[in-house]
Design an enzyme around this catalytic site. Structure first.
Site, short mmCIF file in Angstrom:
data_model
loop_
_atom_site.label_atom_id
_atom_site.label_comp_id
_atom_site.label_asym_id
_atom_site.label_seq_id
_atom_site.Cartn_x
_atom_site.Cartn_y
_atom_site.Cartn_z
N CYS A 46 0.83 -1.21 0.00
CA CYS A 46 0.00 0.00 0.00
C CYS A 46 0.87 1.27 0.00
O CYS A 46 1.53 1.55 -1.00
CB CYS A 46 -0.97 -0.04 1.17
N HIS A 77 -3.85 -5.44 1.37
CA HIS A 77 -3.56 -5.74 2.77
C HIS A 77 -4.10 -7.12 3.13
O HIS A 77 -5.01 -7.64 2.48
CB HIS A 77 -4.23 -4.72 3.70
#
Length: 479
Positions: free
Chosen positions: A326, A424
């Site tokens: 991310c 994630h």
């Protein structure tokens, strides 16, 4: 409602354990936290955000997480400001003083979510935030006594003996509360006792005498609590394991969704080292993992301030591997552009340059469950996305993941030693983690979700053996 004498006294895990205890009794249980402050967020099935602790508590209840389990989530972006999430969606960004003036306006939404939870449950276990003794924050409070009063809830106080001064912390809490708030607290328990709990019998009697509150028990230290996901970065230790494969993670200032690391720290053949600010990245790392960030541009500057960019260059020159997740993925590119000033002053900054990609930050936020395939191994991957911005460039032609419906995710360098992804939670899946570590010659036989589920059962048994559960239920039934 379980409130605490302070932050990090163990409220979240106690609630998770109680959720499992009552679920094991066949009750319909739901967790609830009116206001949480954490950059460790989870994504619900409907694409909303809640605190990771409430997702663990939902697991304790054996139900899917819902935005109504944590209707207000504050995600710090600076020392004085945070992104405000209301019922799972971005409400705005506010400085602390501004939020302090407006938080009372969120109470109707909080109560709405509470009633939705209550309509589906025999018992709702509510977790406070911080401490009710923070009377300077009492005006407009929706996190502790303000919510307890609005919902007319009995309160149990949790105190942590491991940090010392436990008698003063409980008696002091009683001393600063208004009389009606003192009456709302029905009992207390002492958490994290090391040794023979009977040695604190006199202490329990002294607290009860000075407060008039009923002592519900002393909870001995539960060692496996360290294996459960931590709510915030205060719960992170510097290192885990002693395996031969070393993964190094720089602890950036706004580290987010660091529960990505939880399965790795339980791998017996892995050493996971969290490098604190001011400490160089060790030269014997096999993999450097750049974690998620709530403020990518700010954390990129923070990364350079520690000299970690120089350490990372040396690691790469030695043939080491790099993975960015991310915000960490965004940092690995050539540039990050923020024309709207979402993270501060509008402009473009130079990235670390390990991936030939560029990131454009936009106000649109992606919060969705995700699934797909790891391109290098073919292993199935499940997780979630929670980010702003989009990343494009030549290295995206070699995506790390192929998501559902053929959508690519992430990028990989030509030599394959640097990769990034927006996903994630990918290491939670045993299949992907086994394949990923197997690519480095590391054998994985960890069954992560199964082990966490067993620990929740053990925690429930642990609490049931030492707390006066029937009295706690009696207080709840009186509401």
């Amino acid at each position: 409602m379980i409130q605490g004498t302070g932050s990090n006294v163990g409220k979240s895990l106690v609630v998770a354990g109680l959720c499992r205890l009552f679920a094991n009794r066949g009750m319909r249980v739901r967790p609830f936290k009116p206001q949480n402050m954490s950059n460790n967020a989870a994504v619900t099935v409907d694409g909303g955000e809640i605190g990771r602790a409430q997702a663990l508590q939902a697991m304790g209840c054996r139900v899917p997480p819902s935005v109504h389990m944590n209707p207000v989530l504050l995600k710090p972006e600076t020392d004085t400001g945070a992104q405000v999430i209301v019922q799972g969606k971005r409400f705005g960004t506010m400085r602390a003083r501004e939020y302090g003036k407006q938080k009372a306006e969120l109470l109707p939404k909080v109560l709405e979510s509470f009633e939705i939870n209550a309509s589906e449950a025999d018992l709702v276990l509510v977790e406070g935030a911080g401490s009710p003794a923070e009377i300077n924050l009492r005006a407009g409070d929706i996190a502790n006594m303000g919510f307890a009063e609005a919902a007319d809830l009995p309160v149990i106080l949790c105190a942590d003996i491991d940090r010392g001064g436990v008698i003063a912390s409980v008696v002091g809490t009683h001393a600063v509360l208004d009389p009606d708030e003192q009456q709302r607290i029905k009992g207390f328990f002492v958490n994290r006792f090391r040794g023979d709990p009977s040695l604190f019998d006199d202490g329990m009697r002294e607290i009860a005498l000075r407060t008039g509150w009923r002592g519900l028990g002393v909870v001995p230290w539960f060692g496996n609590a360290a294996k459960l996901p931590a709510e915030d970065a205060l719960g992170l230790s510097d290192g885990f394991g002693s395996g031969g494969f070393k993964i190094v993670v720089p602890v950036i200032s706004r580290i987010a969704n660091f529960d990505d690391l939880d399965p790795l720290r339980l791998e017996p053949r892995v050493t996971l080292e969290l490098v604190q600010p001011g400490t160089p990245l060790p030269g014997d790392a096999d993999l450097v993992l750049l974690p998620g960030s709530k403020s990518t541009i700010g954390d990129l500057a923070f990364f350079r301030e520690q000299g970690w960019d120089i350490d990372l260059k040396a690691h790469h020159r030695r043939g080491g591997h790099i993975l960015g997740v991310c915000g960490g993925y965004q940092m690995l590119g050539r540039t990050i552009s923020d024309p709207e000033g979402i993270e501060g002053k509008p402009g473009t900054v130079e990235g670390l340059g390990y991936l030939d990609v560029e990131t454009l930050l936009t106000s649109e936020k992606s919060t969705v469950p995700a699934s797909g395939t790891h391109v290098a191994s073919g292993a199935d991957v499940t997780g979630y996305e929670i980010h702003i911005g989009r990343t494009e460039g030549p290295d995206c032609s070699r995506p790390m993941m192929q998501l559902a419906e053929g959508v690519p995710d992430g990028a990989t360098s030509k030599d394959g030693r640097v990769a990034g992804t927006y996903m994630h939670g990918l290491f939670t899946g045993d299949g992907f983690r086994k394949a990923f570590l197997g690519g480095f010659g590391v054998v994985s036989d960890l069954a992560y979700d199964r082990d966490i589920d067993l620990i929740l059962d053990d925690l429930a048994t642990h609490l049931g053996a030492v707390l006066d559960i029937e009295t706690l239920l009696h207080f709840a039934e009186q509401r």
